[in-house]
Design a protein around this motif. Sequence first.
Motif, short mmCIF file in Angstrom:
data_model
loop_
_atom_site.label_atom_id
_atom_site.label_comp_id
_atom_site.label_asym_id
_atom_site.label_seq_id
_atom_site.Cartn_x
_atom_site.Cartn_y
_atom_site.Cartn_z
N LYS A 1 39.27 40.91 49.41
CA LYS A 1 38.33 42.04 49.19
C LYS A 1 38.55 42.84 47.86
N ILE A 2 39.80 43.08 47.68
CA ILE A 2 40.24 43.68 46.61
C ILE A 2 40.08 42.79 45.61
N ILE A 3 40.44 41.81 45.30
CA ILE A 3 40.06 40.87 44.14
C ILE A 3 38.59 40.80 43.93
N ASN A 4 37.75 40.69 44.97
CA ASN A 4 36.32 40.66 44.54
C ASN A 4 35.97 41.98 44.26
N ARG A 5 36.45 43.26 44.71
CA ARG A 5 36.17 44.46 44.10
C ARG A 5 36.31 44.87 42.82
N TRP A 6 37.57 44.37 42.21
CA TRP A 6 37.89 44.16 40.89
C TRP A 6 36.72 43.62 40.18
N ASP A 7 36.45 42.51 40.46
CA ASP A 7 35.39 41.60 39.84
C ASP A 7 33.96 42.40 39.71
N ASN A 8 33.57 43.11 40.80
CA ASN A 8 32.29 43.60 41.18
C ASN A 8 32.60 45.16 40.24
N THR A 9 33.68 45.72 40.22
CA THR A 9 33.77 46.90 39.48
C THR A 9 33.98 46.67 38.06
N PHE A 10 34.91 45.95 37.46
CA PHE A 10 35.17 45.90 36.12
C PHE A 10 34.58 44.98 35.25
N ALA A 11 33.90 44.14 35.98
CA ALA A 11 32.81 43.05 35.34
C ALA A 11 31.81 43.00 35.76
N GLN A 12 31.23 44.35 36.15
CA GLN A 12 29.68 44.15 36.85
C GLN A 12 28.84 44.32 35.76
N ASN A 13 28.96 44.70 34.65
CA ASN A 13 28.02 44.48 33.58
C ASN A 13 27.87 43.17 32.78
N VAL A 14 28.64 42.32 33.20
CA VAL A 14 28.81 40.98 32.60
C VAL A 14 28.03 39.95 33.56
N CYS A 15 26.95 39.20 33.09
CA CYS A 15 26.26 38.59 33.75
C CYS A 15 26.69 36.98 34.21
N ASP A 16 26.27 36.26 35.12
CA ASP A 16 26.87 34.94 35.33
C ASP A 16 27.17 33.99 34.05
N VAL A 17 26.07 33.94 33.32
CA VAL A 17 25.78 33.30 32.08
C VAL A 17 27.01 33.37 31.15
N ILE A 18 27.05 34.89 30.97
CA ILE A 18 27.95 35.07 29.90
C ILE A 18 29.58 34.87 30.68
N ARG A 19 29.53 35.06 31.85
CA ARG A 19 31.12 34.75 32.39
C ARG A 19 31.56 33.28 32.34
N GLU A 20 30.40 32.60 32.62
CA GLU A 20 30.60 30.93 32.38
C GLU A 20 31.09 30.69 30.87
N ALA A 21 30.38 31.39 29.94
CA ALA A 21 30.49 31.00 28.54
C ALA A 21 31.95 31.47 28.12
N ILE A 22 32.33 32.50 28.66
CA ILE A 22 33.57 32.99 28.46
C ILE A 22 34.96 32.47 29.10
N HIS A 23 34.64 31.48 30.10
CA HIS A 23 35.48 31.04 31.02
C HIS A 23 36.23 32.18 31.75
N TYR A 24 35.26 33.27 32.56
CA TYR A 24 35.98 34.22 33.22
C TYR A 24 36.84 33.58 34.46
N ASP A 25 36.31 32.52 35.14
CA ASP A 25 36.90 32.01 36.18
C ASP A 25 38.52 31.71 35.65
N GLN A 26 38.75 31.29 34.74
CA GLN A 26 39.96 31.01 34.07
C GLN A 26 40.84 32.19 34.00
N PHE A 27 40.21 33.19 33.20
CA PHE A 27 40.84 34.41 32.89
C PHE A 27 39.98 35.63 32.92
N ARG A 28 40.16 36.57 33.86
CA ARG A 28 39.25 37.63 34.27
C ARG A 28 39.42 38.72 32.90
N TRP A 29 40.36 38.49 32.24
CA TRP A 29 40.55 39.54 31.16
C TRP A 29 39.86 39.05 29.78
#
Length: 169
Positions: free
Chosen positions: A56-84
């Motif tokens: 829940k905390i990890i998901n909240r980090w994603d939803n808070t700090f990456a909320q402005n980044v859409c799924d298409v951009i997340r995929e393009a920047i390899h967000y699933d590999q490194f959140r940073w």
Amino acid sequence: MRDEIHQFIDKLHDEELHKMYWIETIMHNQIQFKKNLEHKGVLISVLSDANDESEKIINRWDNTFAQNVCDVIREAIHYDQFRWHIFSYEQQACLMGEEARTAFDDIAKDVIYVMYQRSPEVYMYKNAKDLTADIFDHEQDIYLFDREFTWTYVNTHESMCGPYFYKVK
């Protein structure tokens, strides 16, 4: 126990022994890191998996700090590999380098959450008010943030990327 470990090690080939050396080195560094924090008065606890608290905390980090980044951009920047990557690919405005370190040093942080990129565990550090960025210089892909999710500090494994500090506006 020591005798059993020595017997086990004596049976290893050089290549296997080399791998064991590096595994032990990593474990030793983790133990020393934790001891150094505890010596500074930091109380460390691992959050419970019983009620999916870490997830829940990890998901909240994603939803808070990456909320402005859409799924298409997340995929393009390899967000699933490194959140940073939201910071290194400049998808989220943040402080970088020395400015990030100073911001972390200066912010109030009595209780913080800590997570690592490739770990399902989240730690809670209590009495963390005296922690400074330099303590985390050798930690790779570590995310530190307050319980209210108003800021995050990230130290990466890449010497040319980060550290990053982001504060929710």
